[in-house]
Design a protein around this motif. Structure first.
Motif, PDB file in Angstrom:
ATOM      1  N   GLY A 230       0.810  -1.206   0.000  1.00  0.00           N
ATOM      2  CA  GLY A 230       0.000   0.000   0.000  1.00  0.00           C
ATOM      3  C   GLY A 230       0.845   1.259   0.000  1.00  0.00           C
ATOM      4  N   LEU A 231       1.917   1.258   0.791  1.00  0.00           N
ATOM      5  CA  LEU A 231       2.841   2.399   0.787  1.00  0.00           C
ATOM      6  C   LEU A 231       3.444   2.592  -0.599  1.00  0.00           C
ATOM      7  CD1 LEU A 231       4.888   2.044   4.103  1.00  0.00           C
ATOM      8  CD2 LEU A 231       3.398   3.947   3.483  1.00  0.00           C
ATOM      9  N   ALA A 232       3.812   1.493  -1.240  1.00  0.00           N
ATOM     10  CA  ALA A 232       4.392   1.583  -2.581  1.00  0.00           C
ATOM     11  C   ALA A 232       3.403   2.194  -3.561  1.00  0.00           C
ATOM     12  CB  ALA A 232       4.836   0.204  -3.047  1.00  0.00           C
ATOM     13  N   THR A 233       2.125   1.864  -3.427  1.00  0.00           N
ATOM     14  CA  THR A 233       1.102   2.452  -4.302  1.00  0.00           C
ATOM     15  C   THR A 233       1.004   3.951  -4.098  1.00  0.00           C
ATOM     16  OG1 THR A 233      -0.176   0.395  -4.337  1.00  0.00           O
ATOM     17  CG2 THR A 233      -1.351   2.417  -4.886  1.00  0.00           C
ATOM     18  N   VAL A 234       0.993   4.379  -2.836  1.00  0.00           N
ATOM     19  CA  VAL A 234       0.937   5.816  -2.547  1.00  0.00           C
ATOM     20  C   VAL A 234       2.180   6.512  -3.070  1.00  0.00           C
ATOM     21  CG1 VAL A 234       0.824   7.546  -0.710  1.00  0.00           C
ATOM     22  CG2 VAL A 234      -0.565   5.473  -0.556  1.00  0.00           C
ATOM     23  N   ARG A 235       3.322   5.861  -2.928  1.00  0.00           N
ATOM     24  CA  ARG A 235       4.556   6.450  -3.428  1.00  0.00           C
ATOM     25  C   ARG A 235       4.505   6.639  -4.947  1.00  0.00           C
ATOM     26  NH1 ARG A 235      10.316   3.584  -4.332  1.00  0.00           N
ATOM     27  NH2 ARG A 235      11.532   5.477  -4.733  1.00  0.00           N
ATOM     28  N   LYS A 236       3.988   5.651  -5.656  1.00  0.00           N
ATOM     29  CA  LYS A 236       3.965   5.717  -7.115  1.00  0.00           C
ATOM     30  C   LYS A 236       2.906   6.666  -7.647  1.00  0.00           C
ATOM     31  CE  LYS A 236       5.647   0.952  -7.527  1.00  0.00           C
ATOM     32  NZ  LYS A 236       5.234  -0.463  -7.744  1.00  0.00           N
ATOM     33  N   GLN A 237       1.775   6.760  -6.969  1.00  0.00           N
ATOM     34  CA  GLN A 237       0.637   7.500  -7.516  1.00  0.00           C
ATOM     35  C   GLN A 237       0.333   8.816  -6.802  1.00  0.00           C
ATOM     36  OE1 GLN A 237      -2.860   4.987  -7.898  1.00  0.00           O
ATOM     37  NE2 GLN A 237      -1.630   3.193  -8.456  1.00  0.00           N
ATOM     38  N   GLY A 238       0.909   9.013  -5.591  1.00  0.00           N
ATOM     39  CA  GLY A 238       0.492  10.150  -4.781  1.00  0.00           C
ATOM     40  C   GLY A 238       1.150  11.470  -5.112  1.00  0.00           C
ATOM     41  N   GLY A 239       2.300  11.435  -5.774  1.00  0.00           N
ATOM     42  CA  GLY A 239       2.951  12.682  -6.149  1.00  0.00           C
ATOM     43  C   GLY A 239       3.711  13.364  -5.025  1.00  0.00           C
ATOM     44  N   ILE A 240       3.849  12.710  -3.875  1.00  0.00           N
ATOM     45  CA  ILE A 240       4.635  13.231  -2.751  1.00  0.00           C
ATOM     46  C   ILE A 240       5.563  12.108  -2.304  1.00  0.00           C
ATOM     47  CG2 ILE A 240       4.591  14.162  -0.390  1.00  0.00           C
ATOM     48  CD1 ILE A 240       1.731  15.091  -0.902  1.00  0.00           C
ATOM     49  N   PRO A 241       6.858  12.376  -2.091  1.00  0.00           N
ATOM     50  CA  PRO A 241       7.747  11.316  -1.598  1.00  0.00           C
ATOM     51  C   PRO A 241       7.227  10.726  -0.289  1.00  0.00           C
ATOM     52  CG  PRO A 241       9.016  13.207  -2.339  1.00  0.00           C
ATOM     53  CD  PRO A 241       7.585  13.636  -2.364  1.00  0.00           C
ATOM     54  N   VAL A 242       7.484   9.449  -0.084  1.00  0.00           N
ATOM     55  CA  VAL A 242       6.976   8.718   1.082  1.00  0.00           C
ATOM     56  C   VAL A 242       8.137   8.341   1.997  1.00  0.00           C
ATOM     57  CG1 VAL A 242       5.908   6.544   1.835  1.00  0.00           C
ATOM     58  CG2 VAL A 242       4.907   7.838  -0.054  1.00  0.00           C
ATOM     59  N   ALA A 243       7.887   8.499   3.300  1.00  0.00           N
ATOM     60  CA  ALA A 243       8.847   8.078   4.325  1.00  0.00           C
ATOM     61  C   ALA A 243       8.160   7.116   5.278  1.00  0.00           C
ATOM     62  CB  ALA A 243       9.377   9.288   5.098  1.00  0.00           C
ATOM     63  N   ALA A 244       8.911   6.155   5.787  1.00  0.00           N
ATOM     64  CA  ALA A 244       8.377   5.204   6.770  1.00  0.00           C
ATOM     65  C   ALA A 244       9.529   4.418   7.366  1.00  0.00           C
ATOM     66  CB  ALA A 244       7.364   4.250   6.128  1.00  0.00           C
ATOM     67  N   GLY A 245       9.247   3.736   8.459  1.00  0.00           N
ATOM     68  CA  GLY A 245      10.238   2.856   9.065  1.00  0.00           C
ATOM     69  C   GLY A 245      10.336   2.950  10.568  1.00  0.00           C
TER      70      GLY A 245
END
Length: 368
Positions: A230-245
């Motif tokens: 799900g995070l990968a989907t948001v990263r690819k489609q959301g237009g904002i870089p994603v952070a997590a961990g």
């Protein structure tokens, strides 16, 4: 040299945050005290090392695990076998969970053992990790959640006027993020940690609305935090870089995050995921995947120092350090670690480089 004693020290320090805080994952609405758990390890020759585990409401359970289970296993062990010892204990107690109290406790112990190793070698932890060019690192002011646009604006301006060029919000509404951007202006870097509130669809709807605010990253937008696809989907489609961990607990968790292509920034939390021993491995993994490490550091004691040393040695001079933007009544290290003009000094002394103030420990220690 062997471990002679392990002492767990819970602290409760009042703080203010520039206005009443909203409720969040860290505690109830209007929280006015911050709890932390410091661990003191003493060797048979009297050398003392300090560690810290992730705090807040997890402290009683972590203290119990350290006092009753981990400490008896560690007394008498050779401190030179740090990495083997940590692996032995992970293996021995894995059936009780690979996250939470056991890993949190091992994290604090590992940090303290690195402190001792540095003192033995008369080298700072960042020297043990390979050395650091920088003597200070830029910080981002990590604000608590206010859920009020006016309070957000006031505290964003306060942080910027104090010299911070990087900010983190913990808001979950468009209105509060808009207030922050308007107060900060276009040149201040803003990141947004939402603490896992949304489905993938909800996260994509929100990123569409948040895109105009030029966020450096959106942090943990999806529930549950281990929904790496799900995070990968948001990263690819959301237009904002994603952070997590910050909620990943083992090296395998970080490997899975990276293999799934879930993040642009990965955020190991050394007081939660195994200490410095495991943190250095996450840097190596991230480098192999061309992902930037931004160490999660929502604490103020030895865990913060561990993050500073690792970031300086392994992240390079452009690494950022998270600074919990609380106005604490007392600091464990006094003024020595407080950022100035948005930068935090990299301690140069042996081990973690600073010693806790015994008066602070005496005055703010609590019984659990």
């Amino acid at each position: 040299m062997n471990i002679a004693s392990i002492e767990t020290i819970p602290l409760r320090i009042p703080f203010t945050t520039g206005g009443p805080s909203a409720g969040g994952v860290w505690g109830p609405k209007d929280l006015q005290v911050v709890d932390s758990l410091v661990v003191k390890i003493t060797t048979d020759d009297g050398t003392v090392g300090w560690g810290e585990t992730f705090g807040f409401t997890a402290i009683p359970s972590v203290k119990l695990v350290i006092d009753r289970i981990l400490a008896p296993e560690l007394i008498g062990r050779d401190i030179g076998l740090r990495e083997k010892t940590m692996l032995d204990l992970q293996k021995k107690f894995h059936v009780f969970g690979r996250s939470g109290a056991f890993i949190y406790g091992l994290s604090a112990i590992d940090i303290a053992l690195w402190d001792i190793a540095g003192k033995q070698a008369n080298q700072s932890v960042h020297q043990l990790l390979g050395g650091a060019e920088a003597t200070s690192l830029a910080c981002y002011a990590s604000l608590i959640r206010y859920a009020d646009p006016e309070l957000v604006a006031v505290n964003v301006r306060r942080a910027v006027e104090s010299g911070y060029r990087h900010l983190k919000l913990h808001e979950i509404t468009v209105e509060t993020v808009r207030a922050a951007r308007e107060a900060a202006g276009p040149d201040i870097e803003i990141t947004l940690d939402v603490n896992c509130p949304w489905t993938v669809r909800e996260a994509l709807d929100m990123t569409e609305r948040l895109r105009e605010f030029n966020l450096r990253w959106i942090e943990e937008p999806v529930w549950p935090p281990e929904n790496y696809a799900g995070l990968a989907t948001v990263r690819k489609q959301g237009g904002i870089p994603v952070a997590a961990g910050e909620n990943a607990s083992t090296l395998m968790d970080f490997q899975h995050l990276l293999e799934a292509g879930s993040v642009d920034f990965i955020q190991p939390s050394p007081a939660k995921m195994g200490g410095i021993t495991e943190l250095q491995k996450v840097f190596a993994l991230a480098n192999a995947h061309n992902v930037t490490v931004m160490v999660h550091t929502f604490y103020d004691g030895p865990g913060l120092l561990a993050s500073v040393h690792a970031s300086a040695a392994l992240g390079g001079p452009k690494a950022l350090v998270e600074w919990r933007y609380f106005d604490l009544e007392a600091q464990l290290y006094g003024d020595a670690i407080i950022p100035r003009h948005g930068r935090i000094d990299v301690p140069q002394g042996p081990g973690l480089g600073l010693e806790p103030n015994p008066d602070v420990i005496r005055d703010y220690r609590i019984e659990l």
